[in-house]
Design an enzyme around this catalytic site. Structure first.
Site, mmCIF file in Angstrom:
data_model
loop_
_atom_site.group_PDB
_atom_site.id
_atom_site.type_symbol
_atom_site.label_atom_id
_atom_site.label_comp_id
_atom_site.label_asym_id
_atom_site.label_seq_id
_atom_site.Cartn_x
_atom_site.Cartn_y
_atom_site.Cartn_z
ATOM 1 N N ARG A 176 35.621 -12.231 20.315
ATOM 2 C CA ARG A 176 35.449 -13.548 19.637
ATOM 3 C C ARG A 176 36.410 -14.734 20.377
ATOM 4 N NH1 ARG A 176 30.951 -12.225 18.573
ATOM 5 N NH2 ARG A 176 30.064 -11.950 16.524
ATOM 6 N N GLU A 189 31.724 -22.118 21.282
ATOM 7 C CA GLU A 189 30.394 -22.212 21.998
ATOM 8 C C GLU A 189 29.205 -22.804 21.656
ATOM 9 O OE1 GLU A 189 29.920 -17.896 22.049
ATOM 10 O OE2 GLU A 189 31.791 -17.209 22.818
ATOM 11 N N HIS A 229 28.815 -15.779 27.189
ATOM 12 C CA HIS A 229 28.664 -14.836 26.006
ATOM 13 C C HIS A 229 27.387 -13.762 26.328
ATOM 14 C CE1 HIS A 229 29.542 -14.166 21.559
ATOM 15 N NE2 HIS A 229 29.262 -13.151 22.263
#
Length: 323
Positions: free
Chosen positions: A234, A263, A281
């Protein structure tokens, strides 16, 4: 008269496999894209038995409180830091995630980021495409040879990464809450101590308040000018401002990142750096693995509604058939 179907709320658009499995079987309501999300929540909230969530869609205590019949929160993904699992547990709501089915995919990508960052594979690709090769060879890169790798978080994915690293003949260290007796790797009781000892730091620990900013300026300083940071966990685990400063100053050699603090927004200062490999991601983003994740979401919901209980409850919301 037959019973009304159980009702489910999607907080975001779900994988097509999930959509298809539930359509016509349960009463499905979609908050994302609703003309009036607040009105939809007010009208359906008292009847919702399950939430399907994923990505950055947050499930906090206030939302849980608006769903008095909520029994299950099925999270699409292994990480569930956007779900307030403690609040769910207080309400007797079970949270599930999708472990195991994405372990190998994310571990593969982590190894790819290590090699791509060390050997500067994207930079070499850009160099060739720009027509520079006839003028001069691409500069020599760093190497995995003789490197020591530290893994922050030796869970399912961390262990899968370590197994892959063994084949490269590198020494492997790890840091976590406690040493694990069944692994041959070197344990460090502090992150900064491990950072001093290794050349590559791979972040694969859970997100959340307890780990926010764990990789800070001091850890990056300890990693040193030959150090590489790889994050497939993360973005919140890394102090992004400190990382940008360290990359600009040469405090560390480079970074390979699949996750970011805010994000899908990536700081321009980070994107402009040539000593980074940046991905949007995509750790679990293969068709095969996303389908397996979606199927596990479906299986958890169906198993729950059919009275068999959840298949993969998270640690904060344990479940027992005798509960």
């Amino acid at each position: 008269m037959p019973d009304a179907p159980s009702e489910i709320l999607f907080l975001r658009k779900m994988h097509p496999l999930v959509e298809a499995a539930f359509e016509g079987r349960y009463g499905v309501h979609r908050l994302a894209g609703a003309a009036d999300a607040e009105a939809l929540l007010a009208e359906t909230g008292p009847r919702i038995r399950a939430l399907c969530v994923g990505g950055a869609a947050a499930v906090d205590a206030a939302l849980i409180d608006r769903l008095p019949k909520l029994e299950l929160i099925a999270n699409f993904g292994v990480g569930y830091d956007a779900v307030d699992a403690a609040a769910a547990h207080r309400r007797g709501v079970v949270v599930t995630n999708t472990p195991d089915v994405l372990t190998d995919e994310v571990a593969d990508l982590a190894i790819g980021l290590v090699i791509a960052t060390l050997r500067r594979i994207p930079q070499a690709d850009r160099y060739l495409r720009a027509g520079h090769w006839p003028k001069a060879p691409f500069p020599l890169s760093a190497s995995l040879r003789g490197r020591r790798v530290g893994i922050l978080g030796l869970g399912r994915i961390g262990r899968a990464i370590a197994r892959r690293l063994e084949s490269f003949g590198v020494a492997i260290d790890y840091h976590g809450r406690r040493p694990q007796a069944d692994v041959p790797y070197t344990y460090h009781d502090s992150l900064i101590g491990m950072a001093h000892a290794v050349h590559i730091l791979i972040v694969v620990a859970p997100g959340g308040a307890d780990t926010r900013g764990l990789v800070d300026a001091a850890v990056l300083e300890a990693l040193g000018p030959e150090g590489i940071l790889v994050n497939v966990a993360r973005g919140s685990l890394v102090d992004e401002a400190a990382l940008i400063a360290a990359l600009k100053a040469g405090t560390i050699l480079g970074a390979g990142l699949d996750v970011f603090e805010n994000e899908p927004h990536v700081p321009g200062d980070l994107a402009a750096l040539d000593n980074t490999v940046l991905l949007p991601h995509v750790g679990s983003a293969s068709e095969h693995t996303r389908a397996a994740m979606a199927q596990l979401v479906v299986d958890n919901v169906v198993s729950w509604f059919e009275g068999r209980g959840p298949l993969t409850p998270v640690a904060e919301t344990p479940w027992s058939p005798n509960a």
